[in-house]
Motif scaffolding. Sequence first.
Motif, PDB file in Angstrom:
ATOM      1  N   HIS A 123       0.821  -0.986  -0.082  1.00 43.97           N
ATOM      2  CA  HIS A 123      -0.033  -0.034  -0.030  1.00 43.97           C
ATOM      3  C   HIS A 123       1.065   1.102  -0.155  1.00 43.97           C
ATOM      4  N   PRO A 124       1.401   1.261  -1.145  1.00 47.02           N
ATOM      5  CA  PRO A 124       2.782   2.391  -1.230  1.00 47.02           C
ATOM      6  C   PRO A 124       2.322   3.839  -0.816  1.00 47.02           C
ATOM      7  N   SER A 125       1.055   4.206  -1.164  1.00 52.72           N
ATOM      8  CA  SER A 125       0.713   5.638  -0.898  1.00 52.72           C
ATOM      9  C   SER A 125       0.661   5.764   0.653  1.00 52.72           C
ATOM     10  N   GLN A 126       0.244   4.753   1.593  1.00 49.87           N
ATOM     11  CA  GLN A 126       0.127   4.811   2.760  1.00 49.87           C
ATOM     12  C   GLN A 126       1.412   5.028   3.435  1.00 49.87           C
ATOM     13  N   THR A 127       2.575   4.195   3.154  1.00 52.46           N
ATOM     14  CA  THR A 127       3.614   3.909   3.573  1.00 52.46           C
ATOM     15  C   THR A 127       4.541   5.264   3.281  1.00 52.46           C
ATOM     16  N   LEU A 128       4.124   6.075   2.140  1.00 56.63           N
ATOM     17  CA  LEU A 128       5.032   7.344   1.719  1.00 56.63           C
ATOM     18  C   LEU A 128       4.215   8.430   2.656  1.00 56.63           C
ATOM     19  N   LEU A 129       3.023   8.481   3.000  1.00 53.32           N
ATOM     20  CA  LEU A 129       2.631   9.380   3.627  1.00 53.32           C
ATOM     21  C   LEU A 129       2.905   9.328   5.429  1.00 53.32           C
ATOM     22  N   ASP A 130       3.159   8.079   5.799  1.00 55.98           N
ATOM     23  CA  ASP A 130       3.823   7.697   7.022  1.00 55.98           C
ATOM     24  C   ASP A 130       5.168   8.466   7.163  1.00 55.98           C
ATOM     25  N   LEU A 131       5.888   8.032   6.239  1.00 53.64           N
ATOM     26  CA  LEU A 131       7.245   8.447   6.186  1.00 53.64           C
ATOM     27  C   LEU A 131       7.250  10.015   6.186  1.00 53.64           C
ATOM     28  N   PHE A 132       6.515  10.625   5.261  1.00 51.73           N
ATOM     29  CA  PHE A 132       6.394  11.985   5.325  1.00 51.73           C
ATOM     30  C   PHE A 132       5.995  12.607   6.659  1.00 51.73           C
ATOM     31  N   THR A 133       4.921  12.103   7.310  1.00 48.92           N
ATOM     32  CA  THR A 133       4.490  12.734   8.391  1.00 48.92           C
ATOM     33  C   THR A 133       5.513  12.545   9.484  1.00 48.92           C
ATOM     34  N   ILE A 134       6.227  11.604   9.402  1.00 44.01           N
ATOM     35  CA  ILE A 134       7.603  11.499  10.539  1.00 44.01           C
ATOM     36  C   ILE A 134       8.649  12.606   9.886  1.00 44.01           C
ATOM     37  N   ARG A 135       8.751  12.630   8.840  1.00 38.74           N
ATOM     38  CA  ARG A 135      10.017  13.466   8.222  1.00 38.74           C
ATOM     39  C   ARG A 135       9.594  15.127   8.608  1.00 38.74           C
TER      40      ARG A 135
END
Lengths: 304, 304, 304
Positions: free
Chosen positions: A132-144
């Motif tokens: 579910h790549p868009s979920q993973t990317l938004l999780d990383l984005f939020t942490i960053r």
Amino acid sequence: MTHDQKNILSVRDMDREEIDALLTAAAKFDQKKFTGHELEGKILAVLFFEPSTRTRMSFASAMMRLGGKILNLGSVEASSIAKGETLSDTIRVISGYADAIVLRHPKEGAARLASEVASVPVINGGDGAGQHPSQTLLDLFTIRKSMKLENIDIGLQGDLRYGRTVHSLAAALTKYDDIRLHTIAPEGLDLPSHLKQDLTDAGMEIIVHENIEETIPELDVLYVTRLQRERFPDPAAFASFAATYRVTPELLEMAKPSMIVLHPLPRVDEIDPAVDKMPCAKYFQQAHYGVPIRMAMLNEVMRS
Amino acid sequence: MTHDQKNILSVRDMDREEIDALLTAAAKFDQKKFTGHELEGKILAVLFFEPSTRTRMSFASAMMRLGGKILNLGSVEASSIAKGETLSDTIRVISGYADAIVLRHPKEGAARLASEVASVPVINGGDGAGQHPSQTLLDLFTIRKSMKLENIDIGLQGDLRYGRTVHSLAAALTKYDDIRLHTIAPEGLDLPSHLKQDLTDAGMEIIVHENIEETIPELDVLYVTRLQRERFPDPAAFASFAATYRVTPELLEMAKPSMIVLHPLPRVDEIDPAVDKMPCAKYFQQAHYGVPIRMAMLNEVMRS
Amino acid sequence: MTHDQKNILSVRDMDREEIDALLTAAAKFDQKKFTGHELEGKILAVLFFEPSTRTRMSFASAMMRLGGKILNLGSVEASSIAKGETLSDTIRVISGYADAIVLRHPKEGAARLASEVASVPVINGGDGAGQHPSQTLLDLFTIRKSMKLENIDIGLQGDLRYGRTVHSLAAALTKYDDIRLHTIAPEGLDLPSHLKQDLTDAGMEIIVHENIEETIPELDVLYVTRLQRERFPDPAAFASFAATYRVTPELLEMAKPSMIVLHPLPRVDEIDPAVDKMPCAKYFQQAHYGVPIRMAMLNEVMRS
């Protein structure tokens, strides 16, 4: 699949540079650096073979923010699929109606199959137990947004056995340096051992905890997931765990002031609504970041 | 709710000047005085937790006429709500995807609750037994197209007990001078007494009639509503009333030539289709006025 | 219906010049000769009272390619129709929300009825056993892409009794010269005799075949349709026919190299997937031609 067709199927396929490039593009969109004409005249086919309000609506919003249009499959029960059409045939036909396809499907591997027969780019909007790549990317984005993606302690709490979201996030985090993973799960719902092995092999340190109190003071990120009633042997076991695992303002007093709380939503009882107004509560912001992340993904596969 | 967030939740909240300003804006849009770019680049989230074809489609049409785009929640069964998410959480998340929200919900007070957690304007598209401001505004607009909104006799016919539409219209009419309300309803389906009291307290004259024949010659407006079979004790009672309350060309011979017939639609048997071609039949026009009224509402809350 | 309202209800209503004009317009759109602004600011209401993924999505795609917007009825169960509203009332109301209506309805004659009460153009998106003009036009278009529409042999295979698509195509082909129709159908599923009579009266030659092998060498077009299990007396009869009527690479070795295979889709087992990559397989291309054909139809009825 045409020669130069760009798909986004899995974060596993991407190297750290590709991920960082998408996160940087998303940051630009999040700062409203877009004209609203980037994808003007383009059509995104939204094929959701299982419901996902948030993913569907944020992909649609992202497409519209860039000037594009949305072509909905509509309800699956009402579609050709109900007449016995294969996914391959459906994808081949819809390739002629749109400039890209975002596919959500209950079967793992569906997005990759689709990309092989499609004549337009395919984005995986979640495929079963798969990616579910868009979920993973938004999780990383939020942490960053809150800290550098290195040398941090991340706690994963809740159903870690069946939660695709945390599996995918954990795998993506192996691409970054010095990430320590703290797992806090009810018995039987810990990370699958094959995933633990993969993570350890990739050099990630995993620390298993009995309860949240013992680890919360050291965490930089607490990622909470939904406990699903049906995973428990009986209602009493669920109620007991739900109470133990609930994130409350009292619990959060033990955390570092800089710690952030994430949740992929929908949230049921895992987080006390009294937490919502605390500065650490980033889960609604996290959901909102779905739009700039998906703008970056759509622009990546469709820009001319 | 941000400080300057404009919501439209209830006509009760609005004073006569605000209502008249919206009606005047709608008149401008009805005369095609718009460029189609007023809300360009804006996104309206359409969250209908119960079906309403007319309200949903006319809000969508209005948004598109002003250059905006539509983000649909889709079916509620398929949404996060089915996973146990609260309305508040849904609204918080969707606030990040759109520039305004129109909410239709079966529970009274839902729109106000939504406006308190939303970070974008909320328009009430009808909340249970509560308010339905766009319907009331289009009713007022339709009357105002044919006559001045003062010193007139308005007949309300049908199910006046459960009909939110007529409650809301009656309440709005108290803001205008010398409106006389004539009620024609089956036994047990008259206006609720608390509403009667409110209207009388606001200075409105209410005249109760046994049958339509005795009042029709004096009416300027006849507002007909749908009789719902399930409100009646037995099918025979329903059939008897449905026949008595049916509006026919013969009945309308008794009316003033200038009287107009309104109905919020859908109509079932309350109005004989032979009435449709008579000059007094304004109910389809009334439905069409839903577009300029909703253009005025959307422009009011979203214009920069 | 206003005086100059253009509808597209049936290919039967059109003379050959009108058909050819639409096919020529579609060819222009297929070569990307459009600006994307032809129908800018226009709204198409998409009213599908029965599901049809392909027809609905390709009408929507066509409208968006020309710069227009889509207003969906949504699910019929959730609509006013469920409250007992007549089709006429629904159409009258929606006429006020859109610039044209495409209607799909299970009842024959529904589109014509709609056109009589609508105040905007109506396009028939298929009405029961009746007409489905956009499908017929795209079938003609696909044939014309490969050969001249005269002096050709066309085989119709499958369920020819209930298949609206082939009835409509056969009737349209009578407008062209020297078309020979070869029918290949299971017993009891041949063309209805009244249609055969009509076609013969119009000067078309019809040749009935027992099996596909005897006619395939002479065909220029093989049009395959879906066999529906429920049309057969028992599962064994269906299985036997499905095997006999399956189009395979081996069968196609007997055909002329220039012969093309068409299918309205969805396909189930009638065509072996191994055929998909052969040059004769035009069925996915045929589905894609739905977009330029529908662009031509929409532009025809809505252009100013």
